[in-house]
Write a protein that holds these residues in place. Structure first.
Motif, PDB file in Angstrom:
ATOM      1  N   GLY A 138       0.789  -1.226   0.000  1.00 19.90           N
ATOM      2  CA  GLY A 138       0.000   0.000   0.000  1.00 19.90           C
ATOM      3  C   GLY A 138       0.819   1.273   0.000  1.00 19.90           C
ATOM      4  O   GLY A 138       0.264   2.363  -0.126  1.00 19.90           O
ATOM      5  N   GLY A 139       2.132   1.168   0.151  1.00 22.25           N
ATOM      6  CA  GLY A 139       2.994   2.339   0.143  1.00 22.25           C
ATOM      7  C   GLY A 139       3.249   2.957   1.496  1.00 22.25           C
ATOM      8  O   GLY A 139       4.030   3.909   1.619  1.00 22.25           O
ATOM      9  N   GLU A 140       2.601   2.408   2.552  1.00 20.15           N
ATOM     10  CA  GLU A 140       2.757   3.010   3.885  1.00 20.15           C
ATOM     11  C   GLU A 140       4.179   2.853   4.431  1.00 20.15           C
ATOM     12  O   GLU A 140       4.679   3.737   5.135  1.00 20.15           O
ATOM     13  N   THR A 141       4.826   1.746   4.101  1.00 20.19           N
ATOM     14  CA  THR A 141       6.170   1.515   4.643  1.00 20.19           C
ATOM     15  C   THR A 141       7.150   2.563   4.161  1.00 20.19           C
ATOM     16  O   THR A 141       7.911   3.132   4.949  1.00 20.19           O
ATOM     17  N   LEU A 142       7.148   2.830   2.858  1.00 15.94           N
ATOM     18  CA  LEU A 142       8.064   3.849   2.342  1.00 15.94           C
ATOM     19  C   LEU A 142       7.738   5.226   2.915  1.00 15.94           C
ATOM     20  O   LEU A 142       8.633   6.017   3.208  1.00 15.94           O
ATOM     21  N   ARG A 143       6.451   5.513   3.086  1.00 21.41           N
ATOM     22  CA  ARG A 143       6.074   6.802   3.684  1.00 21.41           C
ATOM     23  C   ARG A 143       6.657   6.924   5.081  1.00 21.41           C
ATOM     24  O   ARG A 143       7.220   7.961   5.443  1.00 21.41           O
ATOM     25  N   ASP A 144       6.552   5.850   5.871  1.00 21.23           N
ATOM     26  CA  ASP A 144       7.088   5.881   7.238  1.00 21.23           C
ATOM     27  C   ASP A 144       8.609   5.988   7.236  1.00 21.23           C
ATOM     28  O   ASP A 144       9.198   6.631   8.107  1.00 21.23           O
ATOM     29  N   VAL A 145       9.247   5.330   6.245  1.00 21.97           N
ATOM     30  CA  VAL A 145      10.709   5.409   6.156  1.00 21.97           C
ATOM     31  C   VAL A 145      11.146   6.855   5.971  1.00 21.97           C
ATOM     32  O   VAL A 145      12.063   7.347   6.642  1.00 21.97           O
ATOM     33  N   PHE A 146      10.493   7.558   5.058  1.00 20.40           N
ATOM     34  CA  PHE A 146      10.868   8.949   4.803  1.00 20.40           C
ATOM     35  C   PHE A 146      10.423   9.881   5.926  1.00 20.40           C
ATOM     36  O   PHE A 146      11.089  10.877   6.212  1.00 20.40           O
ATOM     37  N   LEU A 147       9.325   9.552   6.577  1.00 22.11           N
ATOM     38  CA  LEU A 147       8.777  10.456   7.587  1.00 22.11           C
ATOM     39  C   LEU A 147       9.445  10.285   8.946  1.00 22.11           C
ATOM     40  O   LEU A 147       9.746  11.266   9.628  1.00 22.11           O
ATOM     41  N   PHE A 148       9.698   9.025   9.342  1.00 21.97           N
ATOM     42  CA  PHE A 148      10.165   8.769  10.706  1.00 21.97           C
ATOM     43  C   PHE A 148      11.562   8.160  10.783  1.00 21.97           C
ATOM     44  O   PHE A 148      12.024   7.820  11.863  1.00 21.97           O
ATOM     45  N   SER A 149      12.224   7.992   9.664  1.00 23.01           N
ATOM     46  CA  SER A 149      13.514   7.300   9.650  1.00 23.01           C
ATOM     47  C   SER A 149      14.514   7.964  10.587  1.00 23.01           C
ATOM     48  O   SER A 149      14.628   9.187  10.654  1.00 23.01           O
ATOM     49  N   ALA A 150      15.239   7.117  11.316  1.00 24.99           N
ATOM     50  CA  ALA A 150      16.312   7.620  12.184  1.00 24.99           C
ATOM     51  C   ALA A 150      17.594   7.876  11.414  1.00 24.99           C
ATOM     52  O   ALA A 150      18.560   8.408  11.960  1.00 24.99           O
ATOM     53  N   TYR A 151      17.601   7.483  10.120  1.00 25.45           N
ATOM     54  CA  TYR A 151      18.786   7.721   9.302  1.00 25.45           C
ATOM     55  C   TYR A 151      18.936   9.223   9.054  1.00 25.45           C
ATOM     56  O   TYR A 151      17.958   9.979   9.106  1.00 25.45           O
ATOM     57  N   PRO A 152      20.152   9.668   8.755  1.00 32.01           N
ATOM     58  CA  PRO A 152      20.402  11.116   8.606  1.00 32.01           C
ATOM     59  C   PRO A 152      19.856  11.674   7.290  1.00 32.01           C
ATOM     60  O   PRO A 152      20.593  12.121   6.421  1.00 32.01           O
ATOM     61  N   ALA A 153      18.533  11.632   7.139  1.00 29.79           N
ATOM     62  CA  ALA A 153      17.900  12.160   5.929  1.00 29.79           C
ATOM     63  C   ALA A 153      17.592  13.641   6.114  1.00 29.79           C
ATOM     64  O   ALA A 153      17.143  14.065   7.183  1.00 29.79           O
ATOM     65  N   ALA A 170       7.076   3.729  -6.402  1.00 27.30           N
ATOM     66  CA  ALA A 170       8.456   3.357  -6.093  1.00 27.30           C
ATOM     67  C   ALA A 170       8.515   2.041  -5.334  1.00 27.30           C
ATOM     68  O   ALA A 170       9.376   1.190  -5.603  1.00 27.30           O
ATOM     69  N   GLY A 171       7.605   1.855  -4.387  1.00 23.92           N
ATOM     70  CA  GLY A 171       7.583   0.616  -3.623  1.00 23.92           C
ATOM     71  C   GLY A 171       7.333  -0.598  -4.501  1.00 23.92           C
ATOM     72  O   GLY A 171       8.002  -1.632  -4.374  1.00 23.92           O
ATOM     73  N   TRP A 172       6.367  -0.479  -5.417  1.00 22.45           N
ATOM     74  CA  TRP A 172       6.078  -1.593  -6.313  1.00 22.45           C
ATOM     75  C   TRP A 172       7.216  -1.832  -7.295  1.00 22.45           C
ATOM     76  O   TRP A 172       7.518  -2.974  -7.657  1.00 22.45           O
ATOM     77  N   ALA A 173       7.880  -0.768  -7.728  1.00 19.63           N
ATOM     78  CA  ALA A 173       9.035  -0.925  -8.624  1.00 19.63           C
ATOM     79  C   ALA A 173      10.137  -1.713  -7.938  1.00 19.63           C
ATOM     80  O   ALA A 173      10.747  -2.617  -8.535  1.00 19.63           O
ATOM     81  N   VAL A 174      10.395  -1.399  -6.665  1.00 16.13           N
ATOM     82  CA  VAL A 174      11.424  -2.121  -5.912  1.00 16.13           C
ATOM     83  C   VAL A 174      11.038  -3.580  -5.733  1.00 16.13           C
ATOM     84  O   VAL A 174      11.849  -4.492  -5.960  1.00 16.13           O
ATOM     85  N   MET A 175       9.802  -3.833  -5.342  1.00 17.97           N
ATOM     86  CA  MET A 175       9.364  -5.211  -5.095  1.00 17.97           C
ATOM     87  C   MET A 175       9.423  -6.057  -6.366  1.00 17.97           C
ATOM     88  O   MET A 175       9.923  -7.192  -6.347  1.00 17.97           O
ATOM     89  N   LEU A 176       8.918  -5.519  -7.464  1.00 19.64           N
ATOM     90  CA  LEU A 176       8.903  -6.280  -8.709  1.00 19.64           C
ATOM     91  C   LEU A 176      10.317  -6.520  -9.230  1.00 19.64           C
ATOM     92  O   LEU A 176      10.617  -7.602  -9.752  1.00 19.64           O
ATOM     93  N   PHE A 177      11.169  -5.525  -9.081  1.00 19.11           N
ATOM     94  CA  PHE A 177      12.558  -5.714  -9.513  1.00 19.11           C
ATOM     95  C   PHE A 177      13.234  -6.808  -8.698  1.00 19.11           C
ATOM     96  O   PHE A 177      13.902  -7.687  -9.263  1.00 19.11           O
ATOM     97  N   GLU A 178      13.082  -6.771  -7.399  1.00 18.48           N
ATOM     98  CA  GLU A 178      13.739  -7.769  -6.557  1.00 18.48           C
ATOM     99  C   GLU A 178      13.215  -9.175  -6.845  1.00 18.48           C
ATOM    100  O   GLU A 178      13.991 -10.141  -6.905  1.00 18.48           O
ATOM    101  N   LEU A 179      11.911  -9.302  -7.053  1.00 15.84           N
ATOM    102  CA  LEU A 179      11.344 -10.613  -7.356  1.00 15.84           C
ATOM    103  C   LEU A 179      11.788 -11.119  -8.730  1.00 15.84           C
ATOM    104  O   LEU A 179      11.955 -12.329  -8.935  1.00 15.84           O
ATOM    105  N   ALA A 180      11.974 -10.217  -9.667  1.00 19.84           N
ATOM    106  CA  ALA A 180      12.364 -10.612 -11.033  1.00 19.84           C
ATOM    107  C   ALA A 180      13.865 -10.827 -11.179  1.00 19.84           C
ATOM    108  O   ALA A 180      14.302 -11.376 -12.199  1.00 19.84           O
ATOM    109  N   PHE A 181      14.644 -10.429 -10.191  1.00 22.89           N
ATOM    110  CA  PHE A 181      16.099 -10.475 -10.314  1.00 22.89           C
ATOM    111  C   PHE A 181      16.618 -11.853 -10.725  1.00 22.89           C
ATOM    112  O   PHE A 181      17.502 -11.941 -11.588  1.00 22.89           O
TER     113      PHE A 181
END
Length: 234
Positions: A138-153, A170-181
């Protein structure tokens, strides 16, 4: 790519990645014990790179010394403190070391092939885990990564959390690429293209979140999968 060429290239790239990793621990604020662990790692890595650069096979004595050094580092940080990057570092080191110690070619091939398969699985399993997660779909994970990430963003990066459609795509592009690798193994041009895309993905993570170790160490395993593709499919 020949077996010896893949081993030598992997060893040289690994040595440079270890130099970068070691330099992070030589800053003025580093603990004295920390420096005592990473100065030898830095020196051994430079010697390993120099040996391979002038045309020698990776010296087993240097690789064994790096393994011993890594064994000392693990308890100092209570395990692989940097997660996947440290685990991949140890995996590459052990596989390259095995290729220099095993007496028969088929065993050396098995050691390098194991590294290549682990690299392939690192993408495929990551994609499977993501696509099984509703928050990723659903895209929520990437949203949380950018919004709450502890990394130095930076703040400009965090504003991407306000673009749900972009993050969904972007999330679906990453998932499909990794599965197709894994299917990229069927063709050399497809594999090269997949590795370029994967490298750009790691580079983006390094630029956005400072995950520079993942970029350098994952690239070190690329020669092994190029060799395996030649060996199995030709």
């Amino acid at each position: 790519m020949t077996l010896e060429g893949a081993i030598g290239l992997t060893a040289a790239m690994m040595a440079l990645a270890f130099v970068q990793q070691s330099a992070e621990h030589l800053r003025p604020a580093a603990r004295r014990a920390e420096r005592w662990l990473f100065v030898p790692r830095l020196v051994l890595s430079l010697l390993l790179f120099a040996a391979v650069a002038i045309g020698h096979a990776p010296p087993p004595v240097l690789l064994l010394a790096l393994v011993a050094n890594h064994v000392l580092i693990l308890p100092f940080f209570n395990g692989p403190y940097n997660g996947g990057a440290d685990r991949m570092s140890l995996l590459i080191l052990l596989c390259v070391t095995a290729t220099t110690l095993l007496p028969e070619v088929r065993w050396r091939e098995a050691a390098l092939g194991y590294l290549a398969i682990q690299l392939l699985l690192s993408y495929a399993i990551a994609g499977w885990v993501k696509i099984a997660n509703p928050a990723w779909r659903g895209g929520e994970t990437l949203r949380d990564v950018f919004l709450f990430s502890a990394y130095p963003a930076g703040e400009n990066v965090r504003r991407l959390a306000d673009r749900p459609r972009l993050l969904f795509a972007a999330g679906w592009a990453v998932m499909l690429f990794e599965l197709a690798f894994p299917f990229a193994m069927l063709s050399r041009p497809a594999l090269v293209a997949a590795l370029v895309v994967a490298a750009l993905f790691h580079l983006a993570n390094a630029c956005l979140f400072g995950l520079n170790r993942f970029f350098w160490i994952w690239l070190c395993a690329y020669p092994s999968i190029l060799w395996l593709q030649d060996r199995v499919i030709g």
